[in-house]
Design a protein around this motif. Structure first.
Motif, PDB file in Angstrom:
ATOM      1  N   ALA A  29     -54.657  44.526  39.703  1.00 12.16           N
ATOM      2  CA  ALA A  29     -54.950  44.865  41.101  1.00 12.16           C
ATOM      3  C   ALA A  29     -56.448  45.067  41.323  1.00 12.16           C
ATOM      4  CB  ALA A  29     -54.176  46.115  41.505  1.00 12.16           C
ATOM      5  N   LEU A  30     -57.095  45.795  40.408  1.00 13.80           N
ATOM      6  CA  LEU A  30     -58.526  46.056  40.580  1.00 13.80           C
ATOM      7  C   LEU A  30     -59.361  44.794  40.357  1.00 13.80           C
ATOM      8  CD1 LEU A  30     -58.795  49.532  38.845  1.00 13.80           C
ATOM      9  CD2 LEU A  30     -59.013  49.041  41.280  1.00 13.80           C
ATOM     10  N   THR A  31     -58.982  44.002  39.366  1.00 13.78           N
ATOM     11  CA  THR A  31     -59.711  42.760  39.105  1.00 13.78           C
ATOM     12  C   THR A  31     -59.505  41.781  40.253  1.00 13.78           C
ATOM     13  OG1 THR A  31     -59.251  43.136  36.750  1.00 13.78           O
ATOM     14  CG2 THR A  31     -60.142  40.993  37.354  1.00 13.78           C
ATOM     15  N   PHE A  32     -58.291  41.766  40.788  1.00 18.39           N
ATOM     16  CA  PHE A  32     -57.963  40.940  41.950  1.00 18.39           C
ATOM     17  C   PHE A  32     -58.781  41.381  43.171  1.00 18.39           C
ATOM     18  CE2 PHE A  32     -55.235  39.869  45.608  1.00 18.39           C
ATOM     19  CZ  PHE A  32     -54.937  38.537  45.339  1.00 18.39           C
ATOM     20  N   LEU A  94     -68.377  42.472  34.201  1.00 19.26           N
ATOM     21  CA  LEU A  94     -67.775  42.334  35.534  1.00 19.26           C
ATOM     22  C   LEU A  94     -68.436  43.282  36.537  1.00 19.26           C
ATOM     23  CD1 LEU A  94     -63.941  42.008  34.773  1.00 19.26           C
ATOM     24  CD2 LEU A  94     -65.596  40.202  35.216  1.00 19.26           C
ATOM     25  N   VAL A  95     -68.688  44.507  36.114  1.00 22.36           N
ATOM     26  CA  VAL A  95     -69.283  45.493  37.025  1.00 22.36           C
ATOM     27  C   VAL A  95     -70.701  45.084  37.416  1.00 22.36           C
ATOM     28  CG1 VAL A  95     -70.026  47.886  37.242  1.00 22.36           C
ATOM     29  CG2 VAL A  95     -67.828  47.354  36.169  1.00 22.36           C
ATOM     30  N   LEU A 193     -65.981  48.805  45.441  1.00 22.95           N
ATOM     31  CA  LEU A 193     -65.089  48.428  44.349  1.00 22.95           C
ATOM     32  C   LEU A 193     -65.811  48.420  43.007  1.00 22.95           C
ATOM     33  CD1 LEU A 193     -62.855  45.539  45.762  1.00 22.95           C
ATOM     34  CD2 LEU A 193     -62.147  47.838  45.077  1.00 22.95           C
ATOM     35  N   ALA A 194     -67.066  48.016  43.002  1.00 21.73           N
ATOM     36  CA  ALA A 194     -67.839  47.975  41.757  1.00 21.73           C
ATOM     37  C   ALA A 194     -68.014  49.372  41.165  1.00 21.73           C
ATOM     38  CB  ALA A 194     -69.200  47.337  42.001  1.00 21.73           C
ATOM     39  N   LEU A 195     -68.108  50.386  41.999  1.00 18.55           N
ATOM     40  CA  LEU A 195     -68.210  51.759  41.516  1.00 18.55           C
ATOM     41  C   LEU A 195     -66.880  52.270  40.981  1.00 18.55           C
ATOM     42  CD1 LEU A 195     -70.448  53.333  44.332  1.00 18.55           C
ATOM     43  CD2 LEU A 195     -71.138  52.698  42.000  1.00 18.55           C
ATOM     44  N   LEU A 196     -65.756  51.848  41.568  1.00 18.95           N
ATOM     45  CA  LEU A 196     -64.436  52.328  41.175  1.00 18.95           C
ATOM     46  C   LEU A 196     -63.936  51.675  39.887  1.00 18.95           C
ATOM     47  CD1 LEU A 196     -61.858  53.961  41.899  1.00 18.95           C
ATOM     48  CD2 LEU A 196     -61.114  51.971  43.240  1.00 18.95           C
ATOM     49  N   TYR A 197     -64.247  50.393  39.701  1.00 19.98           N
ATOM     50  CA  TYR A 197     -63.657  49.605  38.615  1.00 19.98           C
ATOM     51  C   TYR A 197     -63.857  50.211  37.222  1.00 19.98           C
ATOM     52  CZ  TYR A 197     -62.130  45.303  36.270  1.00 19.98           C
ATOM     53  OH  TYR A 197     -61.463  44.389  35.498  1.00 19.98           O
ATOM     54  N   PRO A 198     -65.078  50.556  36.786  1.00 15.17           N
ATOM     55  CA  PRO A 198     -65.250  51.039  35.413  1.00 15.17           C
ATOM     56  C   PRO A 198     -64.677  52.430  35.172  1.00 15.17           C
ATOM     57  CG  PRO A 198     -67.315  51.222  36.619  1.00 15.17           C
ATOM     58  CD  PRO A 198     -66.361  50.485  37.516  1.00 15.17           C
ATOM     59  N   LEU A 199     -64.348  53.148  36.251  1.00 21.30           N
ATOM     60  CA  LEU A 199     -63.742  54.454  36.080  1.00 21.30           C
ATOM     61  C   LEU A 199     -62.298  54.361  35.600  1.00 21.30           C
ATOM     62  CD1 LEU A 199     -65.064  56.256  39.315  1.00 21.30           C
ATOM     63  CD2 LEU A 199     -66.017  56.337  36.983  1.00 21.30           C
ATOM     64  N   ILE A 200     -61.654  53.217  35.842  1.00 23.54           N
ATOM     65  CA  ILE A 200     -60.229  53.056  35.518  1.00 23.54           C
ATOM     66  C   ILE A 200     -59.998  52.035  34.414  1.00 23.54           C
ATOM     67  CG2 ILE A 200     -57.978  52.385  36.459  1.00 23.54           C
ATOM     68  CD1 ILE A 200     -58.948  53.417  39.170  1.00 23.54           C
ATOM     69  N   VAL A 201     -60.693  50.918  34.470  1.00 24.07           N
ATOM     70  CA  VAL A 201     -60.482  49.837  33.500  1.00 24.07           C
ATOM     71  C   VAL A 201     -61.438  50.015  32.326  1.00 24.07           C
ATOM     72  CG1 VAL A 201     -60.374  47.345  33.152  1.00 24.07           C
ATOM     73  CG2 VAL A 201     -59.795  48.323  35.384  1.00 24.07           C
ATOM     74  N   LYS A 202     -60.886  50.169  31.124  1.00 26.28           N
ATOM     75  CA  LYS A 202     -61.679  50.389  29.918  1.00 26.28           C
ATOM     76  C   LYS A 202     -61.477  49.242  28.937  1.00 26.28           C
ATOM     77  CE  LYS A 202     -62.802  54.553  31.404  1.00 26.28           C
ATOM     78  NZ  LYS A 202     -64.167  54.890  31.829  1.00 26.28           N
ATOM     79  N   GLU A 203     -62.551  48.831  28.291  1.00 24.53           N
ATOM     80  CA  GLU A 203     -62.497  47.722  27.337  1.00 24.53           C
ATOM     81  C   GLU A 203     -61.503  47.985  26.215  1.00 24.53           C
ATOM     82  OE1 GLU A 203     -63.655  43.925  26.291  1.00 24.53           O
ATOM     83  OE2 GLU A 203     -64.764  45.049  27.799  1.00 24.53           O
ATOM     84  N   ALA A 204     -61.496  49.187  25.655  1.00 24.33           N
ATOM     85  CA  ALA A 204     -60.622  49.506  24.530  1.00 24.33           C
ATOM     86  C   ALA A 204     -59.148  49.466  24.913  1.00 24.33           C
ATOM     87  CB  ALA A 204     -60.967  50.884  23.972  1.00 24.33           C
ATOM     88  N   LYS A 205     -58.845  49.696  26.198  1.00 26.86           N
ATOM     89  CA  LYS A 205     -57.450  49.691  26.630  1.00 26.86           C
ATOM     90  C   LYS A 205     -56.923  48.298  26.924  1.00 26.86           C
ATOM     91  CE  LYS A 205     -57.272  54.328  28.665  1.00 26.86           C
ATOM     92  NZ  LYS A 205     -56.987  55.104  29.913  1.00 26.86           N
ATOM     93  N   ILE A 206     -57.782  47.406  27.419  1.00 22.42           N
ATOM     94  CA  ILE A 206     -57.287  46.076  27.808  1.00 22.42           C
ATOM     95  C   ILE A 206     -57.252  45.104  26.643  1.00 22.42           C
ATOM     96  CG2 ILE A 206     -58.163  46.387  30.145  1.00 22.42           C
ATOM     97  CD1 ILE A 206     -60.285  44.231  29.359  1.00 22.42           C
ATOM     98  N   ALA A 207     -57.980  45.383  25.565  1.00 20.40           N
ATOM     99  CA  ALA A 207     -58.000  44.450  24.436  1.00 20.40           C
ATOM    100  C   ALA A 207     -57.984  45.211  23.123  1.00 20.40           C
ATOM    101  CB  ALA A 207     -59.224  43.551  24.511  1.00 20.40           C
ATOM    102  N   PRO A 208     -56.902  45.989  22.849  1.00 18.82           N
ATOM    103  CA  PRO A 208     -56.872  46.788  21.629  1.00 18.82           C
ATOM    104  C   PRO A 208     -56.947  45.956  20.370  1.00 18.82           C
ATOM    105  CG  PRO A 208     -54.718  46.724  22.689  1.00 18.82           C
ATOM    106  CD  PRO A 208     -55.695  46.142  23.658  1.00 18.82           C
TER     107      PRO A 208
END
Length: 438
Positions: A29-32, A94-95, A193-208
């Motif tokens: 949703a956030l990336t979209f 992305l940010v 949206l650019a300010l909100l995105y890194p607060l929720i989407v984390k690199e370690a969570k999306i590609a463990p």
């Protein structure tokens, strides 16, 4: 032989293990949402074409260049920036991209002349260069592999929906507040949206898997970007087909203004409806590909061929008609089918390349999409329009789909063999032993 047969039902590596489905949908949703902002910033220009043309006395070629420069920069920079994102962090990249294109869009609002507007649009293109490729790599990484065409189609439809909002809201804002506020509104939405995105989407969570696994040898994964005929055909076929869809999207508000005598607000709304049809068609066509290709992935390519030929027929009929309701209906139907190749071509690229370089693989697809389609289409059509008129130019555009269908046919002939080679690069293909004998 076993590897060849296995490839008929295998759609590539599954990288979604260990990622909760709910979190995956939040990431989507956030990336979209950022992709929507990307295209709102890109396509708002099209809604204000008539105002810029009148205020600065611009030619159609100059207007086409303002649109084409964004796609050109995306095409030129998407590969190196996506490669850097794959190596140093997709989320951070992305940010940074979103902040840059939003600030550049704000620069468009402040432009006092054509050179300043061109410079700002240049920076919009730099900011947007790798977002589509890196964003879709993030999306396909967090969902199962049998959803790739649907997710790719739905994600890329965000570009269509962003185009809808950019043209519709841009046209309305330009009509009531002036064209500068149209650009400013898109810029503020992107920055939020650019300010909100890194607060929720984390690199370690999306590609463990990728974060915790030891670094792989990169030589072989990079080779998969161009290592097969079918993946190259997927790049080229997708780009050629986007020549058609991208051109219609860019020039439709001007077409409605000139041949239907619509104001910028009404033309923006009608053009937005046409683009919305394209986005809906992109999702439906992609869902059909995943459904029919679950056991036979090569059916995705057969459907892509059908989408190319169907769009050529519908759009050719549409622009052979005089202005009116029947023409607009056929344009809507043609654009629904024209965008249908995005899902299958993206799924082919994901299946035929290594997951560790998916960002770079989709960057290569974006490169082809922009250099063959989104950049060249509006620019060439603008030049042809200066010579023979926009309506006559539109009559020629759908013929490009025939070339796209031919390229996808080449991909279909080699797909199973190339999948087998990817699964087992040391396997000998059926009949290859005989070919190697003196």
């Amino acid at each position: 032989m076993a590897a060849y047969l296995a490839s008929a039902t295998d759609d590539g590596a599954d990288t979604s293990r260990g990622i909760p489905r709910r979190y995956a949908w939040i990431v989507f949703a956030l990336t979209f949402g950022l992709l929507i902002s990307d295209y709102m910033s890109r396509q708002v220009l099209n809604a204000v074409f008539p105002l810029l043309k009148a205020e600065w006395a611009l030619s159609d070629s100059q207007l086409g260049l303002l649109s084409g420069i964004v796609a050109l920069m995306v095409g030129l920079l998407t590969f190196p920036l996506s490669l850097l994102a794959d190596r140093f962090g997709r989320i951070r990249s992305l940010v940074l991209m979103a902040v840059l294109w939003s600030l550049a869009t704000l620069g468009c609002a402040l432009a006092d002349n054509y050179p300043q507007m061109f410079a700002a649009r240049f920076l919009v293109g730099v900011g947007e260069a790798a977002y589509g490729s890196v964003g879709i790599a993030v999306v396909v990484a967090v969902f199962p592999r049998d959803m790739r065409a649907t997710l790719a189609g739905a994600f890329m439809a965000g570009g269509m929906f962003g185009s809808v909002l950019g043209m519709a809201l841009g046209g309305l804002m330009a009509q009531h507040f002036g064209w500068r506020w149209a650009f400013a509104g898109m810029a503020l939405f992107g920055l939020l949206l650019a300010l909100l995105y890194p607060l929720i989407v984390k690199e370690a969570k999306i590609a463990p898997q990728r974060v915790n696994a030891p670094a792989c040898k990169i030589a072989r994964p990079l080779h998969t970007l161009y290592g097969s005929r079918s993946v190259i055909a997927a790049y080229v076929g997708s780009g050629l087909q986007l020549f058609v869809g991208g051109t219609v999207i860019v020039w439709m508000p001007s077409y409605l203004n000139r041949y239907y005598a619509m104001g910028t607000d009404q033309a923006g709304v009608v053009a937005a409806i046409i683009v919305l049809c394209s986005g809906i068609g992109m999702i439906l066509c992609a869902m059909l590909c995943d459904r029919l290709g679950r056991q036979r992935p090569d059916r995705k390519i057969s459907l892509a061929i059908g989408y190319c030929l169907g769009s050529c027929l519908l759009l050719s009929l549409a622009f052979a008609l005089p202005s009116g309701t029947a023409q607009l209906v056929l344009i809507c139907l043609g654009m629904m089918v024209a965008a249908g190749t995005n899902g299958p071509s993206s799924a082919m690229v994901a299946n035929l390349t290594h997951y560790s370089v998916h960002g770079t693989a989709f960057a290569t697809l974006t490169l082809a999409n922009n250099l063959l389609g989104l950049a060249t289409g509006p620019l060439i059509t603008g030049r042809v329009s200066d010579l023979i008129g926009l309506h006559a130019a539109f009559q020629l555009v759908p013929l490009i789909s025939i070339g796209a269908a031919a390229v996808f046919f080449i991909a279909k002939r080699h797909y199973h063999r190339d999948m087998a080679r990817l699964d087992n690069p040391h396997a000998v293909e059926p009949g290859a032993a005989e070919e190697l004998k003196p």
